[in-house]
Design an enzyme around this catalytic site. Sequence first.
Site, PDB file in Angstrom:
ATOM      1  N   LYS A  22      25.851 -21.936 -38.059  1.00 59.86           N
ATOM      2  CA  LYS A  22      25.029 -21.933 -36.838  1.00 59.86           C
ATOM      3  C   LYS A  22      24.223 -23.219 -36.732  1.00 59.86           C
ATOM      4  O   LYS A  22      24.194 -23.860 -35.674  1.00 59.86           O
ATOM      5  CB  LYS A  22      24.081 -20.732 -36.858  1.00 59.86           C
ATOM      6  CG  LYS A  22      22.987 -20.795 -35.809  1.00 59.86           C
ATOM      7  CD  LYS A  22      22.083 -19.596 -35.864  1.00 59.86           C
ATOM      8  CE  LYS A  22      20.865 -19.740 -36.739  1.00 59.86           C
ATOM      9  NZ  LYS A  22      19.814 -20.647 -36.216  1.00 59.86           N
ATOM     10  N   ASN A  23      23.551 -23.589 -37.825  1.00 60.99           N
ATOM     11  CA  ASN A  23      22.632 -24.731 -37.750  1.00 60.99           C
ATOM     12  C   ASN A  23      23.346 -26.085 -37.688  1.00 60.99           C
ATOM     13  O   ASN A  23      22.697 -27.111 -37.515  1.00 60.99           O
ATOM     14  CB  ASN A  23      21.644 -24.703 -38.920  1.00 60.99           C
ATOM     15  CG  ASN A  23      20.563 -23.653 -38.713  1.00 60.99           C
ATOM     16  OD1 ASN A  23      20.514 -23.004 -37.673  1.00 60.99           O
ATOM     17  ND2 ASN A  23      19.707 -23.492 -39.708  1.00 60.99           N
ATOM     18  N   ARG A  93      14.579 -21.662 -30.015  1.00 67.37           N
ATOM     19  CA  ARG A  93      13.828 -22.901 -30.179  1.00 67.37           C
ATOM     20  C   ARG A  93      14.740 -24.115 -30.311  1.00 67.37           C
ATOM     21  O   ARG A  93      14.363 -25.218 -29.931  1.00 67.37           O
ATOM     22  CB  ARG A  93      12.968 -22.828 -31.436  1.00 67.37           C
ATOM     23  CG  ARG A  93      11.988 -21.707 -31.453  1.00 67.37           C
ATOM     24  CD  ARG A  93      11.208 -21.771 -32.740  1.00 67.37           C
ATOM     25  NE  ARG A  93      10.749 -23.125 -32.966  1.00 67.37           N
ATOM     26  CZ  ARG A  93       9.655 -23.652 -32.442  1.00 67.37           C
ATOM     27  NH1 ARG A  93       8.878 -22.916 -31.691  1.00 67.37           N
ATOM     28  NH2 ARG A  93       9.327 -24.895 -32.678  1.00 67.37           N
ATOM     29  N   CYS A 117       6.483 -19.124 -32.748  1.00 66.21           N
ATOM     30  CA  CYS A 117       7.504 -18.107 -32.970  1.00 66.21           C
ATOM     31  C   CYS A 117       7.053 -17.239 -34.127  1.00 66.21           C
ATOM     32  O   CYS A 117       6.023 -17.487 -34.740  1.00 66.21           O
ATOM     33  CB  CYS A 117       8.874 -18.724 -33.218  1.00 66.21           C
ATOM     34  SG  CYS A 117       9.115 -19.317 -34.873  1.00 66.21           S
ATOM     35  N   ARG A 122       5.295 -23.891 -35.529  1.00 66.92           N
ATOM     36  CA  ARG A 122       6.471 -24.726 -35.301  1.00 66.92           C
ATOM     37  C   ARG A 122       6.313 -25.722 -34.159  1.00 66.92           C
ATOM     38  O   ARG A 122       6.980 -25.638 -33.132  1.00 66.92           O
ATOM     39  CB  ARG A 122       7.703 -23.849 -35.085  1.00 66.92           C
ATOM     40  CG  ARG A 122       7.981 -22.965 -36.276  1.00 66.92           C
ATOM     41  CD  ARG A 122       9.256 -22.196 -36.154  1.00 66.92           C
ATOM     42  NE  ARG A 122      10.440 -22.965 -36.435  1.00 66.92           N
ATOM     43  CZ  ARG A 122      11.661 -22.435 -36.522  1.00 66.92           C
ATOM     44  NH1 ARG A 122      11.841 -21.158 -36.333  1.00 66.92           N
ATOM     45  NH2 ARG A 122      12.696 -23.194 -36.799  1.00 66.92           N
ATOM     46  N   ASP A 306      15.533 -20.565 -45.575  1.00 70.15           N
ATOM     47  CA  ASP A 306      16.381 -19.574 -44.900  1.00 70.15           C
ATOM     48  C   ASP A 306      17.012 -18.576 -45.876  1.00 70.15           C
ATOM     49  O   ASP A 306      17.681 -17.635 -45.441  1.00 70.15           O
ATOM     50  CB  ASP A 306      17.475 -20.272 -44.082  1.00 70.15           C
ATOM     51  CG  ASP A 306      16.920 -20.894 -42.811  1.00 70.15           C
ATOM     52  OD1 ASP A 306      15.745 -20.636 -42.473  1.00 70.15           O
ATOM     53  OD2 ASP A 306      17.663 -21.652 -42.146  1.00 70.15           O
ATOM     54  N   ARG A 398      21.698 -13.184 -33.735  1.00 71.07           N
ATOM     55  CA  ARG A 398      21.495 -14.598 -33.397  1.00 71.07           C
ATOM     56  C   ARG A 398      22.197 -15.498 -34.401  1.00 71.07           C
ATOM     57  O   ARG A 398      22.620 -16.603 -34.057  1.00 71.07           O
ATOM     58  CB  ARG A 398      19.992 -14.943 -33.418  1.00 71.07           C
ATOM     59  CG  ARG A 398      19.228 -14.446 -32.227  1.00 71.07           C
ATOM     60  CD  ARG A 398      17.833 -15.030 -32.239  1.00 71.07           C
ATOM     61  NE  ARG A 398      17.878 -16.412 -32.675  1.00 71.07           N
ATOM     62  CZ  ARG A 398      16.990 -17.008 -33.461  1.00 71.07           C
ATOM     63  NH1 ARG A 398      15.956 -16.346 -33.885  1.00 71.07           N
ATOM     64  NH2 ARG A 398      17.117 -18.265 -33.796  1.00 71.07           N
TER      65      ARG A 398
HETATM   66  C1  UD1 Z   1      15.521 -25.879 -39.058  1.00 72.61           C
HETATM   67  C2  UD1 Z   1      16.514 -24.757 -39.074  1.00 72.61           C
HETATM   68  C3  UD1 Z   1      15.875 -23.485 -39.625  1.00 72.61           C
HETATM   69  C4  UD1 Z   1      15.233 -23.762 -40.988  1.00 72.61           C
HETATM   70  C5  UD1 Z   1      14.320 -24.979 -40.929  1.00 72.61           C
HETATM   71  C6  UD1 Z   1      13.807 -25.403 -42.292  1.00 72.61           C
HETATM   72  C7  UD1 Z   1      17.993 -25.280 -37.216  1.00 72.61           C
HETATM   73  C8  UD1 Z   1      18.450 -24.952 -35.849  1.00 72.61           C
HETATM   74  N1  UD1 Z   1      16.981 -24.526 -37.708  1.00 72.61           N
HETATM   75  O1  UD1 Z   1      14.467 -25.506 -38.175  1.00 72.61           O
HETATM   76  O2  UD1 Z   1      16.891 -22.478 -39.751  1.00 72.61           O
HETATM   77  O3  UD1 Z   1      14.469 -22.640 -41.388  1.00 72.61           O
HETATM   78  O4  UD1 Z   1      15.030 -26.108 -40.367  1.00 72.61           O
HETATM   79  O5  UD1 Z   1      14.872 -25.646 -43.141  1.00 72.61           O
HETATM   80  O6  UD1 Z   1      18.526 -26.146 -37.874  1.00 72.61           O
HETATM   81  N2  UD1 Z   1       7.181 -29.516 -38.072  1.00 72.61           N
HETATM   82  C9  UD1 Z   1       6.094 -30.140 -37.512  1.00 72.61           C
HETATM   83  N3  UD1 Z   1       6.293 -30.928 -36.414  1.00 72.61           N
HETATM   84  C10 UD1 Z   1       7.535 -31.109 -35.849  1.00 72.61           C
HETATM   85  C11 UD1 Z   1       8.640 -30.472 -36.441  1.00 72.61           C
HETATM   86  C12 UD1 Z   1       8.428 -29.684 -37.557  1.00 72.61           C
HETATM   87  O7  UD1 Z   1       4.974 -29.988 -37.974  1.00 72.61           O
HETATM   88  O8  UD1 Z   1       7.642 -31.834 -34.858  1.00 72.61           O
HETATM   89  C13 UD1 Z   1       7.011 -28.648 -39.263  1.00 72.61           C
HETATM   90  C14 UD1 Z   1       7.377 -27.183 -38.989  1.00 72.61           C
HETATM   91  O9  UD1 Z   1       6.321 -26.469 -38.404  1.00 72.61           O
HETATM   92  C15 UD1 Z   1       7.721 -26.696 -40.384  1.00 72.61           C
HETATM   93  C16 UD1 Z   1       8.348 -27.940 -41.027  1.00 72.61           C
HETATM   94  O10 UD1 Z   1       7.927 -29.047 -40.251  1.00 72.61           O
HETATM   95  O11 UD1 Z   1       6.562 -26.349 -41.087  1.00 72.61           O
HETATM   96  C17 UD1 Z   1       9.841 -27.938 -41.097  1.00 72.61           C
HETATM   97  O12 UD1 Z   1      10.369 -27.561 -39.847  1.00 72.61           O
HETATM   98  P1  UD1 Z   1      11.756 -28.116 -39.300  1.00 72.61           P
HETATM   99  O13 UD1 Z   1      12.567 -28.703 -40.407  1.00 72.61           O
HETATM  100  O14 UD1 Z   1      11.512 -28.956 -38.100  1.00 72.61           O
HETATM  101  O15 UD1 Z   1      12.463 -26.754 -38.827  1.00 72.61           O
HETATM  102  P2  UD1 Z   1      13.475 -26.642 -37.636  1.00 72.61           P
HETATM  103  O16 UD1 Z   1      14.204 -27.919 -37.499  1.00 72.61           O
HETATM  104  O17 UD1 Z   1      12.795 -26.060 -36.455  1.00 72.61           O
END
Ligand code: UD1
Length: 426
Positions: A22-23, A93, A117, A122, A306, A398
């Site tokens: 999925k990711n 998201r 969420c 996030r 995850d 999902r």
């Molecule tokens: C992706 C994965 C999700 C997984 C996560 C962490 C997808 C579609 N989803 O989510 O399944 O659980 O990586 O491995 O690939 N953060 C900020 N600012 C930002 C972006 C992130 O502060 O602009 C923080 C987030 O709140 C979190 C951390 O960084 O604490 C990591 O998040 P991130 O790696 O961005 O997660 P996703 O990419 O949303």
Amino acid sequence: MDKLLITGGNALHGAVRASGAKNAALPILAATLLADGPVTLTNVPRLRDITTTLDLLGRMGARLIQDAGDRISVEPRALTSCVAPYELVKTMRASILVLGPLVARYGQADVSLPGGCAIGARPVNLHIDGLRAMGAEVTVEGGYIRARAERLQGARLVMEMVSVTGTENLMMAATLAQGETLIENAAREPEVVDLAEFLKAMGARIEGAGTDQIHIRGVERLGGADYRVMPDRIETGTFLVGAAMTGGRVRVTETRPDCLDAVLQKLRDAGARIEIGPDWIELDMQGRRPRAVDIHTAPHPAFPTDMQAQFCALNAIAEGVGVVAETIFENRFMHVPELQRMGADIRVEGSLAVCHGVAGLTAAPVMATDLRASAGLVLAGLVASGETLIDRIYHLDRGYETMEAKLLTLGANIQRIAGEGRIPSP
Ligand code: UD1
């Protein structure tokens, strides 16, 4: 709303095929927006998040053909709109992933802010800051991110935190920027590498994906491509934990053992015997009860957040005490109160869950709260005595392709109860 009914007690035995990731599929589908030609993807899992992404691309004007199997063709050149509306983004998201491609290819994007969420706040500040550093004008108005740019300019982007989709968005944006971009402190997840391979198949020039420094040389245009999405490492890991918890023996086929080092090590620590082939992993628990393990989630190649809920379920019935530290998301222990309702002895202290293994869980009606929490509850249901009824399994749909059908082939006693109370055939 569909529910899952599980009668615990059966050990999992047999072989199961991993679906496409999925990711990886989500950013790759978003990246098709960059192409100046048709794209055909295979090994795309049939999941609700994929349907949502196809809906999003379709509303923007992309032409899509999905066959009965795992193939999707995208003709992105018919695009008529660069808007990702709130009603879709709020359900997924990862819709934020269209932001980078739209600005890079069409010079404009209006993407709804995802909002908080279940597992934490996030924010998407890193995505926005990166695009600004590449010369885009970005404002946030009325709940929408509005980004405009003539042509993005290459830049040195130092990510303040490791973000998977942040890295992916900026890497996609940089492929069509003028000049060179260096992403520092980039996410090293295998799905980032898979996206980079797809972009390269379209003609992008990218080096270093899989390390914390990704170097992208912008090109004038990207062409169409045919690409096969990588297997799902989290789905793979979930079935292996199921085998470990039930004392069974399961082989997951068509998967990527090299992406699961940290998870496999924890399963070995729990007492599992693991054999690895070029594209399969077999776990044999030989009827034994697992030992509790300590877990510390962190960006790849460390232990993935995850897989955290699934290991909480394992620790719940293991021998000994396991301490689970969640460092990525601030509110990702919502499966714990549900596991407690099944008799688990787990105490949450801030970002730690201290799990004292109990000899057995007892079935109870429980509620799925997010995707991976749902997976943890399903695993708990497999070992609980009695019938566990899991509500709100749309979260599971999902991200897990036909999970109950796959568990059935492994010998689990599981059935889906449709919203109206009907029991559909698997
Ligand atoms: C992706 C994965 C999700 C997984 C996560 C962490 C997808 C579609 N989803 O989510 O399944 O659980 O990586 O491995 O690939 N953060 C900020 N600012 C930002 C972006 C992130 O502060 O602009 C923080 C987030 O709140 C979190 C951390 O960084 O604490 C990591 O998040 P991130 O790696 O961005 O997660 P996703 O990419 O949303």
